[in-house]
Motif scaffolding. Sequence first.
Motif, PDB file in Angstrom:
ATOM      1  N   GLU A  53       0.831  -1.204   0.000  1.00 30.73           N
ATOM      2  CA  GLU A  53       0.000   0.000   0.000  1.00 30.73           C
ATOM      3  C   GLU A  53       0.865   1.254   0.000  1.00 30.73           C
ATOM      4  O   GLU A  53       0.554   2.238  -0.682  1.00 30.73           O
ATOM      5  N   TRP A  54       1.975   1.216   0.749  1.00 27.19           N
ATOM      6  CA  TRP A  54       2.877   2.373   0.751  1.00 27.19           C
ATOM      7  C   TRP A  54       3.614   2.527  -0.573  1.00 27.19           C
ATOM      8  O   TRP A  54       3.931   3.647  -0.989  1.00 27.19           O
ATOM      9  N   ALA A  55       3.895   1.407  -1.257  1.00 28.08           N
ATOM     10  CA  ALA A  55       4.522   1.500  -2.577  1.00 28.08           C
ATOM     11  C   ALA A  55       3.610   2.239  -3.551  1.00 28.08           C
ATOM     12  O   ALA A  55       4.077   2.962  -4.445  1.00 28.08           O
ATOM     13  N   ILE A  56       2.294   2.066  -3.380  1.00 32.15           N
ATOM     14  CA  ILE A  56       1.325   2.803  -4.192  1.00 32.15           C
ATOM     15  C   ILE A  56       1.198   4.237  -3.703  1.00 32.15           C
ATOM     16  O   ILE A  56       1.273   5.204  -4.461  1.00 32.15           O
ATOM     17  N   ASN A  57       1.040   4.390  -2.373  1.00 28.46           N
ATOM     18  CA  ASN A  57       0.705   5.700  -1.822  1.00 28.46           C
ATOM     19  C   ASN A  57       1.880   6.655  -1.706  1.00 28.46           C
ATOM     20  O   ASN A  57       1.689   7.875  -1.704  1.00 28.46           O
ATOM     21  N   SER A  58       3.115   6.150  -1.607  1.00 27.78           N
ATOM     22  CA  SER A  58       4.264   7.058  -1.581  1.00 27.78           C
ATOM     23  C   SER A  58       4.316   7.848  -2.879  1.00 27.78           C
ATOM     24  O   SER A  58       4.671   9.034  -2.902  1.00 27.78           O
ATOM     25  N   TYR A  59       3.938   7.205  -3.967  1.00 27.06           N
ATOM     26  CA  TYR A  59       3.871   7.881  -5.265  1.00 27.06           C
ATOM     27  C   TYR A  59       2.732   8.893  -5.297  1.00 27.06           C
ATOM     28  O   TYR A  59       2.927  10.068  -5.632  1.00 27.06           O
ATOM     29  N   THR A  60       1.538   8.441  -4.922  1.00 27.76           N
ATOM     30  CA  THR A  60       0.371   9.304  -5.083  1.00 27.76           C
ATOM     31  C   THR A  60       0.395  10.493  -4.124  1.00 27.76           C
ATOM     32  O   THR A  60      -0.063  11.582  -4.480  1.00 27.76           O
ATOM     33  N   LEU A  61       0.940  10.304  -2.914  1.00 30.75           N
ATOM     34  CA  LEU A  61       0.961  11.410  -1.961  1.00 30.75           C
ATOM     35  C   LEU A  61       1.937  12.499  -2.378  1.00 30.75           C
ATOM     36  O   LEU A  61       1.620  13.694  -2.307  1.00 30.75           O
ATOM     37  N   VAL A  62       3.132  12.110  -2.800  1.00 29.53           N
ATOM     38  CA  VAL A  62       4.089  13.106  -3.293  1.00 29.53           C
ATOM     39  C   VAL A  62       3.544  13.762  -4.558  1.00 29.53           C
ATOM     40  O   VAL A  62       3.631  14.988  -4.737  1.00 29.53           O
ATOM     41  N   PHE A  63       2.970  12.958  -5.424  1.00 31.33           N
ATOM     42  CA  PHE A  63       2.368  13.457  -6.663  1.00 31.33           C
ATOM     43  C   PHE A  63       1.316  14.518  -6.349  1.00 31.33           C
ATOM     44  O   PHE A  63       1.349  15.637  -6.871  1.00 31.33           O
ATOM     45  N   ALA A  64       0.379  14.162  -5.476  1.00 31.76           N
ATOM     46  CA  ALA A  64      -0.717  15.081  -5.161  1.00 31.76           C
ATOM     47  C   ALA A  64      -0.212  16.330  -4.448  1.00 31.76           C
ATOM     48  O   ALA A  64      -0.673  17.448  -4.715  1.00 31.76           O
ATOM     49  N   GLY A  65       0.744  16.147  -3.528  1.00 35.97           N
ATOM     50  CA  GLY A  65       1.224  17.284  -2.753  1.00 35.97           C
ATOM     51  C   GLY A  65       1.962  18.323  -3.577  1.00 35.97           C
ATOM     52  O   GLY A  65       1.997  19.504  -3.206  1.00 35.97           O
ATOM     53  N   LEU A  66       2.564  17.911  -4.693  1.00 32.74           N
ATOM     54  CA  LEU A  66       3.389  18.826  -5.486  1.00 32.74           C
ATOM     55  C   LEU A  66       2.726  19.285  -6.786  1.00 32.74           C
ATOM     56  O   LEU A  66       3.317  20.080  -7.512  1.00 32.74           O
ATOM     57  N   LEU A  67       1.524  18.789  -7.065  1.00 34.14           N
ATOM     58  CA  LEU A  67       0.884  19.133  -8.341  1.00 34.14           C
ATOM     59  C   LEU A  67       0.705  20.633  -8.515  1.00 34.14           C
ATOM     60  O   LEU A  67       0.998  21.192  -9.583  1.00 34.14           O
ATOM     61  N   PHE A  68       0.210  21.294  -7.481  1.00 31.92           N
ATOM     62  CA  PHE A  68      -0.030  22.731  -7.606  1.00 31.92           C
ATOM     63  C   PHE A  68       1.273  23.505  -7.772  1.00 31.92           C
ATOM     64  O   PHE A  68       1.363  24.444  -8.549  1.00 31.92           O
ATOM     65  N   ALA A 211       2.536  16.951   4.616  1.00 31.55           N
ATOM     66  CA  ALA A 211       2.618  16.412   5.977  1.00 31.55           C
ATOM     67  C   ALA A 211       1.258  15.894   6.445  1.00 31.55           C
ATOM     68  O   ALA A 211       1.161  14.802   7.041  1.00 31.55           O
ATOM     69  N   GLY A 212       0.202  16.645   6.166  1.00 28.49           N
ATOM     70  CA  GLY A 212      -1.131  16.217   6.574  1.00 28.49           C
ATOM     71  C   GLY A 212      -1.562  14.932   5.903  1.00 28.49           C
ATOM     72  O   GLY A 212      -2.087  14.015   6.557  1.00 28.49           O
ATOM     73  N   LEU A 213      -1.343  14.831   4.600  1.00 23.52           N
ATOM     74  CA  LEU A 213      -1.744  13.628   3.858  1.00 23.52           C
ATOM     75  C   LEU A 213      -0.947  12.406   4.301  1.00 23.52           C
ATOM     76  O   LEU A 213      -1.498  11.312   4.441  1.00 23.52           O
ATOM     77  N   ILE A 214       0.359  12.582   4.512  1.00 20.23           N
ATOM     78  CA  ILE A 214       1.189  11.446   4.913  1.00 20.23           C
ATOM     79  C   ILE A 214       0.782  10.941   6.301  1.00 20.23           C
ATOM     80  O   ILE A 214       0.642   9.733   6.522  1.00 20.23           O
ATOM     81  N   LEU A 215       0.566  11.847   7.251  1.00 19.87           N
ATOM     82  CA  LEU A 215       0.153  11.424   8.592  1.00 19.87           C
ATOM     83  C   LEU A 215      -1.207  10.733   8.569  1.00 19.87           C
ATOM     84  O   LEU A 215      -1.402   9.693   9.211  1.00 19.87           O
ATOM     85  N   LEU A 216      -2.157  11.291   7.826  1.00 19.59           N
ATOM     86  CA  LEU A 216      -3.487  10.694   7.740  1.00 19.59           C
ATOM     87  C   LEU A 216      -3.415   9.301   7.129  1.00 19.59           C
ATOM     88  O   LEU A 216      -4.002   8.338   7.650  1.00 19.59           O
ATOM     89  N   THR A 217      -2.677   9.173   6.031  1.00 22.16           N
ATOM     90  CA  THR A 217      -2.561   7.878   5.353  1.00 22.16           C
ATOM     91  C   THR A 217      -1.815   6.867   6.218  1.00 22.16           C
ATOM     92  O   THR A 217      -2.193   5.693   6.288  1.00 22.16           O
TER      93      THR A 217
END
Length: 519
Positions: A53-68, A211-217
């Motif tokens: 799950e972290w192999a999937i989410n490490s990608y998506t969380l960094v992706f989402a956090g830096l998109l803007f 930070a918020g997304l990583i802690l929540l996930t």
Amino acid sequence: MDPQTIHKRRWTILGVLIVSLLVIVLDNTVLNVALKTIADPRDGLGATQGQLEWAINSYTLVFAGLLFTFGVLGDRIGRKRMLMIGMLLFGLASLLSSYAQTPGQLILARAAMGFGGAAVMPQTLSIITNVFEPQERGRAIGVWAGAVGIGIAVGPITGGLLLDHFWWGSVFLINVPIVIAGVIGIAIVVPESKNAVRAKIDFGGVLLSIAGLILLTYGIIEGGDKATVTEPTVFGPVLAGVALLAAFVWYESRIEHPSLNVRLFRDGRLSASVGAIALVFFALGGVFLFISLYLQDVRGYSPLQAGLLTLPLAVGQMIFSPRSAGLVKRYGAKLVAATGLTMVALALLSYHFTAVHSPVWILEITFFVQGSGMALVMPPATTAVMSVLPREQAGSGSAINNIARQVAVALGVAVLGSLVSSIYRSGLKPHLTALPERVRDVAGADIGTTTGVAEKFGAAGRAILPPAHDSFVHAMHITSAISAAVAFVGALVVLKWMPGQPEREVETPPVEQREAVEV
């Protein structure tokens, strides 16, 4: 590049942008097929379900956090330039992922891939918005969304072929030649463009959101691993993550150049469209995780066979995505998107009735309906988001669209994946008494580990496979019912708030006033 040349090349430019999009989509669909192999301690890395799950989410969380941030950077320093930088970073990180030696290294390399992907994705929609005029933009976005269907089709099949002949890391190494081809095409065909008004970068907002997304996930996945919500290591990170995300929203509403302009959500077109995207991808996030494990660990299909079985999902997307613009023009975005979400919900609900030995043709119909429904949701919702903003803010619109999708996928994988894990362990625990006590906890961790342990303990090991399959399917039933309910809520959101007829394009100033176009 002069405007006449850009107009003549617009469909060729779209083709090059689709290559850039494909490498991002291909990576995620390939990974779904490789999950079982990566979990294998002999042929893979011995990753647990939480690590997968972290192999999937490490990608998506960094992706989402830096998109803007990368959307703003593209608008500021040049979208073509940022697109090429992102592609090169993505290719390098793919190379690192392919040679990871431990689950931890893979998770870090995947995070680096998210960094590159975040630089790529906003630029594709931004360039489309600037290259295509309003009357053709819906069709172009429909083709762009249809490329997701191509990625979904090609990814699992390619991954299956690679895993049948090479080591697990080859599923990431395949990205490198696609990146090279994409960079060459971008350099030759795509025009450079940027916003004449330079926006400031909101570093504080970026840090708060990540930070918020990583802690929540982390808290959600930890809760699934421990099958409890009462331990401080579970509820502590969840509460801290929620508090940081609330602080992020408050902060973004009060600064001049926010990374996420929350004031834009006052527009019904944008808020309803983003809500539809988020809900459908939250519902699908966990499903993509458990259906791959179901096909391989429960049904016994090889990675290639599992990839071929998901082909109808991609076919549905490829058929209906390019046609969605015409349907929206005729029936309105509200009806089309609501119909698509209802189709997705019904497909997800059908997994609730899937058994260990269900006929494969039922799954194939379900995949097709699911893909067709997604194709009716994504293009009209994406077009509605992009129509709210003027062209010079196309990077922000693209980022909003993709943040909704990536954050929803990350939370869907975390919440629904943890739910599957918790229910599976609870259901299997009474059946592990035939195994030595020292391996019971390990054997009941997840379906992949159970299968591996069963192979080592002869008759006693084989005896736990039927209850393991039943427990996993039971967990899948509950999760799919929740996913279907979320998708139905999405349909109600669309029916309530999305406009019924296509909105007129936002008026924008002439090209020479809104952009500086470089030769």
